[in-house]
Design an enzyme around this catalytic site. Structure first.
Site, short mmCIF file in Angstrom:
data_model
loop_
_atom_site.label_atom_id
_atom_site.label_comp_id
_atom_site.label_asym_id
_atom_site.label_seq_id
_atom_site.Cartn_x
_atom_site.Cartn_y
_atom_site.Cartn_z
N GLU A 149 0.82 -1.22 0.00
CA GLU A 149 0.00 0.00 0.00
C GLU A 149 0.85 1.27 0.00
OE1 GLU A 149 -3.11 -0.40 2.98
OE2 GLU A 149 -4.22 -1.66 1.58
N GLU A 309 -6.34 -8.10 -1.37
CA GLU A 309 -6.82 -8.17 0.00
C GLU A 309 -8.31 -7.88 0.04
OE1 GLU A 309 -4.87 -5.66 2.84
OE2 GLU A 309 -2.89 -6.06 1.99
C1 GLA Z 1 -4.31 -2.96 4.46
C2 GLA Z 1 -2.94 -3.59 4.66
C3 GLA Z 1 -2.99 -4.86 5.44
C4 GLA Z 1 -3.94 -4.76 6.61
C5 GLA Z 1 -5.30 -4.36 6.09
C6 GLA Z 1 -6.34 -4.27 7.18
O1 GLA Z 1 -4.93 -3.39 3.32
O2 GLA Z 1 -2.28 -3.82 3.44
O3 GLA Z 1 -1.68 -5.13 5.92
O4 GLA Z 1 -3.48 -3.84 7.52
O5 GLA Z 1 -5.20 -3.09 5.51
O6 GLA Z 1 -7.61 -3.99 6.65
#
Ligand code: GLA
Ligand code: ZN
Length: 702
Positions: A149, A309
């Site tokens: 991210e 994710e």
């Molecule tokens: C982000 C991060 C993950 C986790 C999620 C929680 O997407 O990449 O490591 O912290 O949020 O929702």
């Protein structure tokens, strides 16, 4: 698809459990039961992979990869730059970001490294190179996942340290060559903001310069450029001994980085999607937001993407975190696939015991192992996906409509002090996208520099900036038969946020001469009649004069600009342009686009009007050259696709019901639900919160 599989699984952080071999054994057993075929390892593992500077410990990771491999589970291997170990920040404070106001961060948290720092780049590259040597050609490692991210830490995601300031100045020198050119582009004579020395230039700051939009725009461009350069070094490092494809997890409508430029670094697009399901009983706004995000990701390379994710139950970072109601997990997972995802991956496999995310939803909870509703629903997804694989291989959505969403336009539009300060560009884009979604018309979401060829309809709401030859390409698109929709506050400035003077660049295409723009208070809100119905004209109301030949489809009802066009249609060449002079409401957008779809000959895959909360989209065989951006093994090229069922002329249609009650669709013809095997004739019943995946019934099923 990566290989021939739809990936199912997600982030796995076994380093938290190394002293508990029984936990790791249970993980493997339950992964098999849940239909997991892929996990992402190492996202935040720096401290465990390099416990002390220059001392590497990869054995635990290798053991884990090998054990997974024995079970037929593939691995996406991440580079761990998302979070820095304490030995690093302690010895080299320059790796910690400086915030816009000049304060250097303290150690901790994540996503907060300086992406200019040579130390940071050197340290992460040497670790990445070693990961590449050790794991880059392991059979079950399929993809590199760069960092995590990117840009996701502070309000502007940027580092403002002296190293970054210097890199910014070098970038500006490259771009402008001389200060005269820079001063002109930034309109520096206003308020005596003329720069006479490159060293006077400083990044935008709340306690310094933030009023010069040329500067803020260039700073944001620089941040994307510098982040790309950071990624490039990481990519070179993982590629040093490996030819695997590379991705990073994006975040959809994320303001800090221009993904349309960042994407070029990567072979494959992936993103993290966390809709706020059950925020209200009406799930449509969230469903539309998620669909828009998926479509944007797909449009980046006009190819399938990965849902990297998602959460199997509830997140832990909103003020309140509703559990996914029964059915929603399958529905939201298939929604991603419906819009082009070739995976359903989660954050995360197993809940940790401590620290920040111990209550974040995961497949395995603290208690009860497999005996949970979440586990069962995940396992259902795990069972459904392989059944779709033969149909989906080689397919992607190929819409005939596109909505223009452009990062630089976003930055410029919202930074400018214009008729309103509260413009929300993504919200406006999603409002327009919603009219498409409700009609079951898929739309790509493309940037201003993307080709318009192949679309029948392009809509560009709040298209404030026209960069480069955009205006000319729109003109050509319309002249050749395209339908182009745009709104007030479009075509105002060039790429430097300098206003066009004399004429609006698309006056001839839009058939208008703009004069002024009102941002009325609620008391002065206007209205117009479109079709038979009166709709509000609010927030922004452009006053324009139609050119000869343009048709006024609706005019303002009130005030001194009563009678001037609120909706204007202009025929140009073989095509048509529409100008929406005012911001109205969703009802209007529905009515307006219904007419536009009809005119463009766009219908949904079922050919019927859909009930509220139900939508439909279609994946069909990818064209040979659709996939130009894909590299390595990641490509789901058209050739591979020819072997799939879709190659026999089939496509898969996803019908999704986001309502909390059942729905019934009629007049649909004959379809077979490929998950249940049922054949439906004319009437399609839909359970609440459910998705059906349908193929057209040909003679053999009748
Ligand atoms: C982000 C991060 C993950 C986790 C999620 C929680 O997407 O990449 O490591 O912290 O949020 O929702
Ligand atoms: Zn920095």
């Amino acid at each position: 698809m990566l290989g021939k599989r739809l990936l199912h699984g997600g982030d796995y952080n076994p380093e938290q459990w190394l002293e508990y071999p029984e936990v790791l054994e249970e993980d493997l057993r339950l992964m098999k039961e849940a239909g997991v075929n892929c996990v992402t390892l190492g996202v935040f593992s720096w401290a465990m992979l390099e416990p002390r500077e220059g001392e590497y410990d990869f054995d635990w990771l290798e053991e884990c990869i090998d054990r997974l491999g024995k079970e037929g589970i593939q691995v996406i291997l991440a580079t761990p730059s998302g979070a820095m170990p304490h030995w690093l920040t302690q010895k080299y404070p320059e790796v910690m970001q400086v915030q816009a106001d000049g304060r250097r961060n303290l150690p901790g948290k994540r996503h907060n490294f300086c992406y200019t720092s040579p130390v940071m780049r050197r340290k992460i590259s040497s670790l990445d190179e070693r990961l590449s040597q050790r794991f880059g050609s392991k059979e079950n490692v399929i993809l590199w996942h760069i960092s995590n991210e990117l840009g996701g830490n502070f309000s502007d995601g940027a580092c403002h340290c002296p190293l970054c300031q210097e890199a910014f100045r070098i970038w500006l020198k490259e771009k402008y060559g001389t200060l005269e050119r820079l001063n002109h582009a930034w309109w520096g004579r206003f308020w005596s903001h003329v720069y006479t020395d490159w060293n006077q230039i400083h990044s935008p700051a709340p306690n310094g310069e933030w009023t010069m939009t040329g500067l803020t725009l260039d700073w944001k461009r620089f941040v994307t450029w510098q982040m790309s350069s950071f990624c490039r070094e990481e990519i070179e490092a993982v590629r040093s001994a490996s030819s695997l494809p590379v991705t990073t997890n994006l975040m959809g409508f994320f303001k800090n980085l221009d993904y349309s430029r960042l994407k070029n670094q990567f072979d494959l697009i992936s993103w993290d999607c966390y809709p706020y399901w059950h925020r209200s009983r009406d799930e449509v706004p969230e469903a539309v937001w998620a669909a828009a995000g998926h479509s944007m990701m797909r449009s980046m390379k006009k190819a399938p993407f990965l849902l990297m994710e998602s959460v199997p139950s509830a997140v832990n970072w909103r003020e309140y975190n509703p559990l996914k109601r029964p059915g929603m997990h399958m529905l939201s997972s298939l929604q991603a696939v419906a819009h082009g995802a070739d995976s359903v991956l989660y954050f995360q496999w197993r809940k940790g015991r401590g620290a920040y995310e111990k209550f974040h939803g995961a497949v395995i909870d603290h208690l009860n192992g497999r005996e949970t509703r979440t586990f069962r629903e995940v396992a259902e997804v795990g069972a459904a996906l392989p059944r779709l694989e033969p149909y989906l291989e080689g397919t992607v959505n190929r819409p005939k409509a596109a909505i223009v969403f452009d990062w630089e336009n976003w930055w410029a539009l919202e930074d400018t002090t214009g008729p309103r300060l509260d413009l929300d560009y993504p919200a406006c884009i999603v409002d327009h996208f919603r009219a498409f979604w409700e009609a079951g018309i898929e739309a790509d979401i493309i940037g201003m520099e993307d080709s318009l060829a192949g679309y029948q309809l392009v809509s560009a709401p709040l298209n404030y900036m026209y960069r480069g030859d955009y205006g000319d390409r729109v003109r050509q698109f319309v002249e050749e038969g395209g339908i182009y929709v745009t709104t007030c506050f479009s075509g105002c400035v060039d790429e430097s946020d300098l206003c066009f003077t004399g004429h609006h660049p698309l006056e001839d295409v839009l058939g208008l001469v703009p004069e002024e723009i009102d941002a009325p208070s609620e008391d002065f809100a206007n209205s117009f009649i479109y079709g038979e119905k009166e709709y509000p004209a609010q927030r922004l109301c452009a006053v324009v004069h139609p050119k000869p030949g343009a048709r006024v489809l609706a005019a303002y009802e009130k005030d001194f600009y009563a009678g001037s066009p609120a909706v204007l249609e202009n025929k140009r060449g073989k095509g048509m342009a529409y100008f929406l002079a005012a911001i109205s409401n969703l009802d209007f957008l529905r009515a307006f686009y219904r007419d536009v779809f009809r005119q463009a000959g766009l219908t949904n895959a079922l050919g019927i009007d859909l009930p509220y909360g139900v939508t439909v989209t279609e994946r069909l065989l990818q064209e040979e050259n659709d996939n130009a951006g894909m590299g390595g093994d990641a490509g789901m090229g058209g050739k591979a696709g020819m072997r799939g069922k879709a190659g026999e002329g089939q496509s898969l249609v996803f019908v999704m019901n986001f309502r909390h009650d059942p729905a019934e669709l009629s007049g649909i013809g004959q379809w077979r639900d490929v998950l249940s095997g049922q054949v439906f004739q004319d009437v399609l019943p839909m359970d609440k919160l459910s998705c059906r995946v349908l193929e057209r019934v040909t003679a053999q099923y009748c």
